[in-house]
Motif scaffolding. Structure first.
Motif, short mmCIF file in Angstrom:
data_model
loop_
_atom_site.label_atom_id
_atom_site.label_comp_id
_atom_site.label_asym_id
_atom_site.label_seq_id
_atom_site.Cartn_x
_atom_site.Cartn_y
_atom_site.Cartn_z
N LEU A 118 0.97 -1.12 0.01
CA LEU A 118 0.11 -0.21 0.10
C LEU A 118 0.79 1.42 0.09
CD1 LEU A 118 -2.75 1.33 0.20
CD2 LEU A 118 -2.74 1.10 2.61
N VAL A 119 0.70 2.13 -1.07
CA VAL A 119 1.58 3.27 -1.29
C VAL A 119 0.52 4.38 -0.97
CG1 VAL A 119 2.73 4.81 -2.65
CG2 VAL A 119 3.20 2.15 -2.44
N HIS A 120 0.84 5.27 -0.08
CA HIS A 120 0.17 6.66 0.29
C HIS A 120 0.89 7.66 -0.34
CE1 HIS A 120 -2.35 9.94 1.51
NE2 HIS A 120 -2.17 9.79 2.93
N ASN A 144 -6.56 11.20 8.46
CA ASN A 144 -5.87 10.07 8.13
C ASN A 144 -5.99 9.01 9.21
OD1 ASN A 144 -5.49 11.23 5.72
ND2 ASN A 144 -3.34 10.73 5.55
N HIS A 201 -2.07 0.69 7.71
CA HIS A 201 -1.50 1.65 7.62
C HIS A 201 -0.49 1.46 6.34
CE1 HIS A 201 -2.16 4.68 10.91
NE2 HIS A 201 -2.66 3.58 11.29
N PRO A 202 -0.25 2.70 5.74
CA PRO A 202 0.46 2.38 4.13
C PRO A 202 1.99 1.94 4.55
CG PRO A 202 -0.33 4.84 4.24
CD PRO A 202 -0.51 4.02 5.56
N ASP A 203 2.44 1.02 3.56
CA ASP A 203 3.79 0.66 3.73
C ASP A 203 4.79 1.60 3.38
OD1 ASP A 203 3.37 -2.71 4.06
OD2 ASP A 203 2.12 -2.04 2.25
N ASN A 212 4.76 6.05 2.44
CA ASN A 212 4.23 7.38 2.25
C ASN A 212 5.13 8.05 1.56
OD1 ASN A 212 2.79 9.93 2.56
ND2 ASN A 212 1.85 9.20 4.44
#
Length: 389
Positions: free
Chosen positions: A44-46, A56, A67-69, A71
């Motif tokens: 997961l990329v934010h 958030n 939670h994103p891996d 950011n």
């Protein structure tokens, strides 16, 4: 299914989120990928296109979203600068992870930026919520939609009319799969956890008795630049909202852009009424509870058009067009533009019981993400087998 387990040499699916609506779409997708057999590995990329730490954190908890891996922490900027910066920071992620594909949702700048990087790296692009069109090229989101769909290798649609839009643009039918609406997956899976309007107002320091009106209450959101960036456009809208509040109380969740412009233009007096409850941006569960209990919604949000249709709540959309026509054709949505008289008429019809009732569209059943997981797994594994042969 082609394999019982995911091939070790087939990289993860990079899932990209950039702004709040993306989170609602991505949460059920990630759960479906994890539950599928074989499970689809994800990263997961934010991009940090829109970032409010408190909001958030609340969204991650509310949506049960990991939670994103990674950011990228891009932040706000002009459209060109923001798109370029997302591309600059996303490219090394693609190089390092060697993904099986990059999955993007919606139509924000991050969607297009990550699509462009992936295409140049010859990584397949998967677009969820493909084919939606407002046919208004003045909307930056429309440009993002059209270009992303032209590049994407696998396109998942929320409604059948999207297939026709894509066909008109020369996109082959075999690239497209109708799966339904993942926004509705989130809504249905979280409705039981929605906060009551009473609790939301109490938490905001507002006496919930203000909603004790026999006609119910309305919910308002406004954020589009075309509505809020010019005083001559914003003032009439606020004036008609003041009129509507005399018929039923309004809960107005103020977007930071809208609040700043109200202050800048000196329009605060138009909202100075005990019948207009001004709240900061709300968490997902708070907003879901407000929407579910509302008599009507007035908004320029694309997502709220879908959510109100799923909830059976009448929505007056303060825009001249919509990329979600099914909410008008089948749902509870009515386009009223920026015309105060049309807004008054729409409110009067709803309060008199003569407004549209609508129905829930096809495949808005809470299982869209499951269908995406099944199709994407098969597509990636078949592609991997062809490349290995």
């Amino acid at each position: 299914m082609l394999n019982e387990s995911w091939p070790a040499d087939l990289g993860p699916v990079i899932c990209v989120v950039g702004a709040r609506p993306n989170f609602m779409k991505m949460a059920p997708i990630l759960r479906a990928f994890s539950a599928h057999h074989p499970a689809l590995p994800t990263l997961l990329v934010h991009t940090g296109q829109h970032y409010d730490r408190d909001m958030n954190d609340r969204l991650f908890v509310d949506l049960r979203l990991p939670h994103p891996d990674i950011n990228l922490e891009v932040g706000s900027a002009t459209h060109a600068v923001q798109t370029a910066e997302v591309m600059r920071r996303f490219e090394p992620v693609v190089d390092a992870q060697r993904p099986s594909c990059v999955l993007v949702v919606g139509d924000v700048n991050s969607t297009l930026a990550c699509t462009l990087v992936s295409a140049k790296k010859e990584v397949p692009v998967v677009h969820v919520e493909a084919g939606l069109r407002s046919y208004d090229r003045a909307m930056p989101e429309e440009i993002n939609r059209v270009l992303t769909d032209q590049i994407a290798d696998r396109l998942y649609t929320t409604e059948r009319s999207a297939q026709a839009n894509l066909a008109r643009e020369g996109i082959a039918e075999e690239r497209v799969c109708f799966v339904g609406n993942v926004m509705i997956d989130s809504l249905l899976s979280n409705r039981e956890f929605a906060h009551s309007p009473t609790k939301t107002l109490q938490m905001a320091g507002v006496d919930p008795a203000v909603l004790d009106d026999p006609r119910g209450y309305g919910v308002v959101t406004l954020h589009r630049p075309s509505n809020v960036d010019r005083a001559e456009q914003l003032a009439p809208l606020l004036s008609v909202l003041r009129e509507v509040s005399e018929q039923l109380p309004l809960v107005f969740a103020l977007h930071p852009r809208t609040r700043a412009n109200i202050d800048r233009f000196g329009l605060g007096e138009l909202l100075a009424s005990p019948r207009i409850i001004l709240l900061p941006p709300q968490g997902y569960l708070e907003m879901l509870g407000l929407l579910a209990g509302a008599k009507l919604v007035l908004s320029d949000s694309g997502g709220l058009q879908e959510e109100t249709t799923a909830l059976g709540v009448p929505c007056l959309t303060i825009r001249e067009n919509t990329e979600r026509p099914i909410t008008v054709e089948q749902g509870t949505n009515t386009l009223v533009g920026c015309d105060p008289q049309a807004i008054r008429k729409g409110v009067a019809e709803i309060l008199s019981g003569t407004g549209k009732t609508g129905r829930v569209p096809e495949l808005w059943d809470g299982r869209a993400a499951e269908r995406i997981a099944a199709d994407l797994s098969q597509w990636l594994l078949a592609r991997h087998a062809r490349r290995g042969s």
